[in-house]
Each structure stands twice: as structure tokens, then as C-alpha cells.
Design a protein around this motif. Structure first.
Motif, mmCIF file in Angstrom:
data_model
loop_
_atom_site.group_PDB
_atom_site.id
_atom_site.type_symbol
_atom_site.label_atom_id
_atom_site.label_comp_id
_atom_site.label_asym_id
_atom_site.label_seq_id
_atom_site.Cartn_x
_atom_site.Cartn_y
_atom_site.Cartn_z
ATOM 1 N N LEU A 46 -2.340 0.866 -4.045
ATOM 2 C CA LEU A 46 -3.352 1.399 -3.127
ATOM 3 C C LEU A 46 -4.613 1.797 -3.892
ATOM 4 O O LEU A 46 -5.735 1.490 -3.464
ATOM 5 C CB LEU A 46 -2.786 2.611 -2.363
ATOM 6 C CG LEU A 46 -3.734 3.282 -1.375
ATOM 7 C CD1 LEU A 46 -4.216 2.297 -0.307
ATOM 8 C CD2 LEU A 46 -3.068 4.479 -0.700
ATOM 9 N N LEU A 47 -4.430 2.441 -5.046
ATOM 10 C CA LEU A 47 -5.587 2.846 -5.847
ATOM 11 C C LEU A 47 -6.357 1.615 -6.336
ATOM 12 O O LEU A 47 -7.587 1.596 -6.333
ATOM 13 C CB LEU A 47 -5.146 3.712 -7.035
ATOM 14 C CG LEU A 47 -6.288 4.380 -7.825
ATOM 15 C CD1 LEU A 47 -7.072 5.348 -6.949
ATOM 16 C CD2 LEU A 47 -5.759 5.110 -9.053
ATOM 17 N N LEU A 101 -10.070 10.790 -7.438
ATOM 18 C CA LEU A 101 -9.835 9.342 -7.339
ATOM 19 C C LEU A 101 -10.993 8.563 -7.959
ATOM 20 O O LEU A 101 -10.787 7.544 -8.610
ATOM 21 C CB LEU A 101 -9.606 8.924 -5.881
ATOM 22 C CG LEU A 101 -8.336 9.482 -5.212
ATOM 23 C CD1 LEU A 101 -8.167 8.931 -3.805
ATOM 24 C CD2 LEU A 101 -7.086 9.204 -6.041
ATOM 25 N N ASP A 112 1.499 3.747 -4.795
ATOM 26 C CA ASP A 112 0.260 4.443 -5.164
ATOM 27 C C ASP A 112 -0.662 3.603 -6.042
ATOM 28 O O ASP A 112 -1.869 3.552 -5.814
ATOM 29 C CB ASP A 112 0.593 5.754 -5.886
ATOM 30 C CG ASP A 112 0.937 6.867 -4.904
ATOM 31 O OD1 ASP A 112 0.879 6.600 -3.681
ATOM 32 O OD2 ASP A 112 1.259 7.978 -5.354
ATOM 33 N N ALA A 156 -12.364 -2.218 -3.333
ATOM 34 C CA ALA A 156 -13.236 -2.004 -2.172
ATOM 35 C C ALA A 156 -14.536 -1.314 -2.590
ATOM 36 O O ALA A 156 -15.624 -1.681 -2.140
ATOM 37 C CB ALA A 156 -12.503 -1.170 -1.122
ATOM 38 N N LEU A 166 -3.786 10.051 -2.370
ATOM 39 C CA LEU A 166 -3.531 8.673 -1.953
ATOM 40 C C LEU A 166 -2.746 8.644 -0.643
ATOM 41 O O LEU A 166 -2.936 7.755 0.191
ATOM 42 C CB LEU A 166 -2.794 7.904 -3.054
ATOM 43 C CG LEU A 166 -3.678 7.525 -4.245
ATOM 44 C CD1 LEU A 166 -2.839 6.958 -5.390
ATOM 45 C CD2 LEU A 166 -4.761 6.528 -3.843
ATOM 46 N N LEU A 215 -10.989 0.802 3.763
ATOM 47 C CA LEU A 215 -10.652 1.636 2.608
ATOM 48 C C LEU A 215 -11.809 2.560 2.242
ATOM 49 O O LEU A 215 -11.622 3.745 1.955
ATOM 50 C CB LEU A 215 -10.291 0.751 1.407
ATOM 51 C CG LEU A 215 -8.871 0.159 1.402
ATOM 52 C CD1 LEU A 215 -8.782 -1.018 0.440
ATOM 53 C CD2 LEU A 215 -7.839 1.224 1.017
ATOM 54 N N ARG A 216 -13.035 2.009 2.276
ATOM 55 C CA ARG A 216 -14.202 2.832 1.926
ATOM 56 C C ARG A 216 -14.427 3.926 2.960
ATOM 57 O O ARG A 216 -14.760 5.065 2.623
ATOM 58 C CB ARG A 216 -15.459 1.962 1.786
ATOM 59 C CG ARG A 216 -15.473 1.093 0.541
ATOM 60 C CD ARG A 216 -16.851 0.463 0.341
ATOM 61 N NE ARG A 216 -17.246 -0.370 1.475
ATOM 62 C CZ ARG A 216 -17.032 -1.684 1.553
ATOM 63 N NH1 ARG A 216 -16.441 -2.309 0.565
ATOM 64 N NH2 ARG A 216 -17.424 -2.361 2.616
ATOM 65 N N LEU A 243 -7.340 3.035 8.061
ATOM 66 C CA LEU A 243 -6.369 2.103 7.479
ATOM 67 C C LEU A 243 -5.310 1.703 8.489
ATOM 68 O O LEU A 243 -4.861 0.561 8.507
ATOM 69 C CB LEU A 243 -5.703 2.720 6.245
ATOM 70 C CG LEU A 243 -6.581 2.937 5.022
ATOM 71 C CD1 LEU A 243 -5.742 2.996 3.768
ATOM 72 C CD2 LEU A 243 -7.613 1.838 4.895
ATOM 73 N N PHE A 269 -11.851 6.541 2.381
ATOM 74 C CA PHE A 269 -12.172 7.242 1.130
ATOM 75 C C PHE A 269 -13.289 8.257 1.362
ATOM 76 O O PHE A 269 -13.247 9.381 0.857
ATOM 77 C CB PHE A 269 -12.574 6.206 0.078
ATOM 78 C CG PHE A 269 -12.857 6.758 -1.284
ATOM 79 C CD1 PHE A 269 -11.978 7.625 -1.905
ATOM 80 C CD2 PHE A 269 -14.012 6.389 -1.965
ATOM 81 C CE1 PHE A 269 -12.226 8.127 -3.178
ATOM 82 C CE2 PHE A 269 -14.279 6.882 -3.232
ATOM 83 C CZ PHE A 269 -13.383 7.760 -3.832
ATOM 84 N N LEU A 296 -5.160 9.172 2.082
ATOM 85 C CA LEU A 296 -5.909 7.931 2.270
ATOM 86 C C LEU A 296 -5.084 6.957 3.110
ATOM 87 O O LEU A 296 -5.574 6.357 4.072
ATOM 88 C CB LEU A 296 -6.218 7.318 0.899
ATOM 89 C CG LEU A 296 -7.109 6.084 0.875
ATOM 90 C CD1 LEU A 296 -8.570 6.470 1.079
ATOM 91 C CD2 LEU A 296 -6.976 5.334 -0.452
ATOM 92 N N ARG A 297 -3.825 6.841 2.740
ATOM 93 C CA ARG A 297 -2.919 5.882 3.380
ATOM 94 C C ARG A 297 -2.786 6.159 4.875
ATOM 95 O O ARG A 297 -2.639 5.249 5.671
ATOM 96 C CB ARG A 297 -1.565 5.980 2.687
ATOM 97 C CG ARG A 297 -0.561 4.942 3.085
ATOM 98 C CD ARG A 297 0.704 5.101 2.262
ATOM 99 N NE ARG A 297 0.512 4.721 0.871
ATOM 100 C CZ ARG A 297 0.729 5.516 -0.185
ATOM 101 N NH1 ARG A 297 1.137 6.751 -0.022
ATOM 102 N NH2 ARG A 297 0.530 5.070 -1.405
ATOM 103 N N LEU A 346 -8.339 0.291 -3.448
ATOM 104 C CA LEU A 346 -9.508 1.142 -3.208
ATOM 105 C C LEU A 346 -10.593 0.852 -4.237
ATOM 106 O O LEU A 346 -11.789 0.745 -3.898
ATOM 107 C CB LEU A 346 -9.101 2.620 -3.267
ATOM 108 C CG LEU A 346 -10.236 3.629 -3.098
ATOM 109 C CD1 LEU A 346 -10.893 3.494 -1.730
ATOM 110 C CD2 LEU A 346 -9.731 5.060 -3.289
ATOM 111 N N TRP A 373 0.832 -1.200 0.000
ATOM 112 C CA TRP A 373 0.000 0.000 0.000
ATOM 113 C C TRP A 373 0.862 1.242 0.000
ATOM 114 O O TRP A 373 0.373 2.341 -0.189
ATOM 115 C CB TRP A 373 -0.976 -0.009 1.188
ATOM 116 C CG TRP A 373 -2.138 -0.906 0.939
ATOM 117 C CD1 TRP A 373 -2.295 -1.731 -0.137
ATOM 118 C CD2 TRP A 373 -3.306 -1.080 1.746
ATOM 119 N NE1 TRP A 373 -3.485 -2.415 -0.034
ATOM 120 C CE2 TRP A 373 -4.117 -2.029 1.101
ATOM 121 C CE3 TRP A 373 -3.725 -0.514 2.931
ATOM 122 C CZ2 TRP A 373 -5.343 -2.439 1.634
ATOM 123 C CZ3 TRP A 373 -4.945 -0.912 3.465
ATOM 124 C CH2 TRP A 373 -5.744 -1.860 2.809
#
Lengths: 155, 205
Positions: A14-15, B141, A11, A21, B174, B126-127, B183, B130, B177-178, A18, A8
Motif C-alpha cells: 500500500l505504501l 508517510l 502495508d 501515486a 496506512l 490514493l492521493r 479507496l 492521503f 488510508l486503506r 501511495l 493493499w
């Protein structure tokens, strides 16, 4: 696992995770989620759940269903720890019995539309007429105060 | 597994009768229940019935869950049990001569249900992460995740963002997000899972 977690840091990975998900959530039909949300209406009702334990259309031996053919009456049984509800489908109504035999009030709850309430007599017999056109469940409260809710029934 | 603080809070609110918290819980966990049902190739109506029974059982049981962290495992096990119940009934109907349950071949889904839980938890985190990103990140994204991936000139035109900013912005989003708390909680869980599992070796390969 460690590989997944570490990657993760990248990039693109990770994308992609996502995206997976978001798609996993999108794959679930809205009505499945809505049914889950509306189940909460039962949170303050102290009812036992009665599971479908017998369905003649599924459980009967092949020979029986061939023999029965036109005259076949579909029978369903719902069981909980304290109560059993039997249901038979006749051409124009549903005939049921609460076991052990006792008087009760049975509420028929269609997935959409208004509820109907029918009494069960002292030997537990009740009838529902007309047959609900869509999925429904039964909520049964015995005079002794036992509450039982069946799973969804589709005839 | 370590408890995700947001799930603990949700379960507590649900126990107090909070419908919004329940809705959030369903949003979070319906993909887990759905994905397990998908393994058993049930009809759509059967899946709907399994779902109903699982949610009703959850309503009944959620107040008795001692550890909120046990919730995904409880849901997975309950869903599997309900699916098998329906499946056995269907099979009995289709093949009257099926051997008794204890002589049936092992359930092919049994070995991977744990993996299903881990994936579902990771996806949920993740959701959640996000959903908390700033709107610009969310839009960017979302666009970049569409199939097929759009050309940067199209992204630029749609979002009114210079082409040269898309790459750096993507990286910044990202990175946010990370580092989301959601997460961090899941990655912590995975680190703990490794310690427990690796010596046994049976989950690999």
C-alpha cells in the motif's frame, strides 16, 4: 486486478502504491496544471474551438520547403465547424483572413501579457503587428455572432 | 465503472461555474492526460499544446457529459486523439513518404490506454485519501516515502517521535488510508471490472 486490490492489505504494498501515486502527480510540470486551471476562463464563452489543421512548417512536402528556403512564408490554418482562419507569418507581422469572408473582431491573447484587439475587414482580412513574442491564441467574433477560439500558437 | 461520488459532485459544481471545483478536477486528472502524452514522446511544447486543447475541449464539453463516470475515458480518448494529430503532423514533416493513415502500423498505445485510466483513477483515489489523513500521518508517510528510505532514528529526530512508535504509527496511518472512502470506491470499481473482463481473457498476460 484482484491481486492488486487484495495486496493493499499489505502495508508495504500500500505504501509503495501511495508513493507511485504521489510521484505520478509530481511528474506533471506545474505549468501544465496551471494552463489547465486557466482554461476555465472560457467556460461561459460560447465559442467553437478551431483546431490547427495545416501548418506549412510541418505539413508541406520536403521539396517545397527546400525550394522556398529564404523566401518561405509560414502559413497556418485553423478550422472549426463554421469558420476557418488562415494566418501567414511575414517578417514583421501576421496577416490573416477569416473564411468565409466577413467582418469580425479578432482578439489576440498572449499566454502572458495584455490582449490586443484587431478588426477584420468586410472580406475578413486582418493583421497583427508586431508578432506576439510568445505563445498566443486568437479569439474571433464575427459580426454575424459566431465565436471561434484557436488553440495555442507558437511561432 | 461505478461513479466516484466525489467526482460526481465536482462535475456538478463545475457545471455551475465553480472555478475551485474546476481546479480540483484539473489537479485530479492532469496526471492522466500527462501520462498519455508521455507515451507518444512528443516535444514539451507539443505536449503543452495538446494539454491546452484537451482542457479547452473539456470546458466546452463538460456540461454535456451525461455520466460523470465517463470523464476519465473521455479525457483519455481526447488526449490520445490530440497526440496522434500532432504526431502525424510531425511525421509528415520528417518522412514525406509515410504511408496513408489506414496503412500505418497499429498504435502501440491503443491496447493499454484502458490500463492507463485504471491506474490514474487508482492514483487519484490514493492521493485524495492521503490528503485527508491527519497531519501526523501525512508527515510520517511522506518521510517514509522519500528516496532512499530514511532510517527510523532520523525519522524519530525529525518528527520528535520515539523510534519504537514509528512502526505501530505507520501501521495505523496506512490502515486509515486503506479504509478511506476514496479507496473503497476504487476497489469497488476494480471488483466490478474483474467480473466484466475475465471471461474475455484478452486483457491478461
Amino acid at each position: 486486478m484482484s491481486i492488486v486490490a487484495k495486496s493493499w492489505d499489505d502495508d508495504d504494498t500500500l505504501l509503495a502504491a501511495l508513493k507511485q501515486a504521489v510521484h505520478a502527480r509530481r511528474d506533471v510540470p506545474p505549468e501544465f496544471v496551471e494552463a489547465g486551471k486557466s482554461a476555465f476562463a472560457w467556460h461561459n464563452i460560447d465559442a467553437e474551438l478551431a483546431q490547427l489543421t495545416y501548418d506549412s512548417s510541418r505539413d508541406s512536402e520536403l521539396a517545397t520547403s527546400v525550394r522556398a528556403e529564404s523566401a518561405s512564408i509560414r502559413a497556418l490554418t485553423f478550422s472549426s465547424a463554421h469558420l476557418t482562419i488562415e494566418l501567414e507569418v511575414t517578417p514583421d507581422s501576421l496577416v490573416g483572413q477569416v473564411i468565409p469572408a466577413q467582418s469580425a473582431v479578432v482578439t489576440v491573447q498572449p499566454r502572458s501579457g495584455a490582449e490586443t484587439v484587431v478588426p477584420a475587414d468586410e472580406i475578413g482580412l486582418f493583421s497583427i503587428r508586431p508578432i506576439p513574442p510568445g505563445p498566443f491564441r486568437m479569439y474571433c467574433r464575427t459580426d454575424a455572432g459566431v465565436d471561434v477560439l484557436t488553440g495555442w500558437i507558437t511561432l | 465503472m461505478r461513479d466516484d461520488p466525489s467526482v460526481i459532485a465536482l462535475v456538478a459544481r463545475v457545471s455551475d461555474g465553480d472555478q475551485d471545483a474546476w481546479d480540483e478536477l484539473i489537479e485530479r486528472y492532469s496526471p492522466l492526460v500527462w501520462s498519455i502524452c508521455a507515451r507518444y514522446q512528443l516535444s514539451r511544447q507539443d505536449v503543452a499544446d495538446v494539454g491546452q486543447n484537451v482542457w479547452l475541449l473539456l470546458v466546452e464539453q463538460i456540461g454535456k457529459l451525461r455520466e460523470p463516470a465517463a470523464l476519465p475515458g473521455w479525457l483519455a480518448t481526447t488526449t490520445k486523439r490530440e497526440c496522434l494529430r500532432v504526431l502525424r503532423a510531425v511525421r509528415r514533416h520528417e518522412h514525406a513518404g509515410l504511408p496513408p493513415e489506414d496503412q500505418m502500423p497499429p498504435d502501440p498505445a491503443a491496447t493499454t490506454i484502458e490500463q492507463e485510466i485504471i491506474t490514474a483513477e487508482r492514483n487519484a483515489a490514493l492521493r485524495a485519501a492521503f490528503a485527508e489523513l491527519p497531519r501526523t500521518c501525512h508527515e510520517l508517510l511522506s518521510m517514509l516515502m522519500s528516496d532512499p528510505p530514511p532510517a527510523y532514528v532520523d525519522v524519530s529526530a525529525t518528527l520528535g517521535m520515539p523510534v519504537g512508535s514509528i512502526g505501530p504509527m505507520r501501521a495505523r496511518c496506512l490502515d486509515r488510508l486503506r479504509h478511506s472512502q476514496h479507496l473503497v470506491a476504487v476497489l469497488g470499481n476494480q471488483a466490478e471490472d474483474i467480473e466484466v473482463r475475465e471471461p474475455r481473457g484478452e486483457h491478461r498476460g
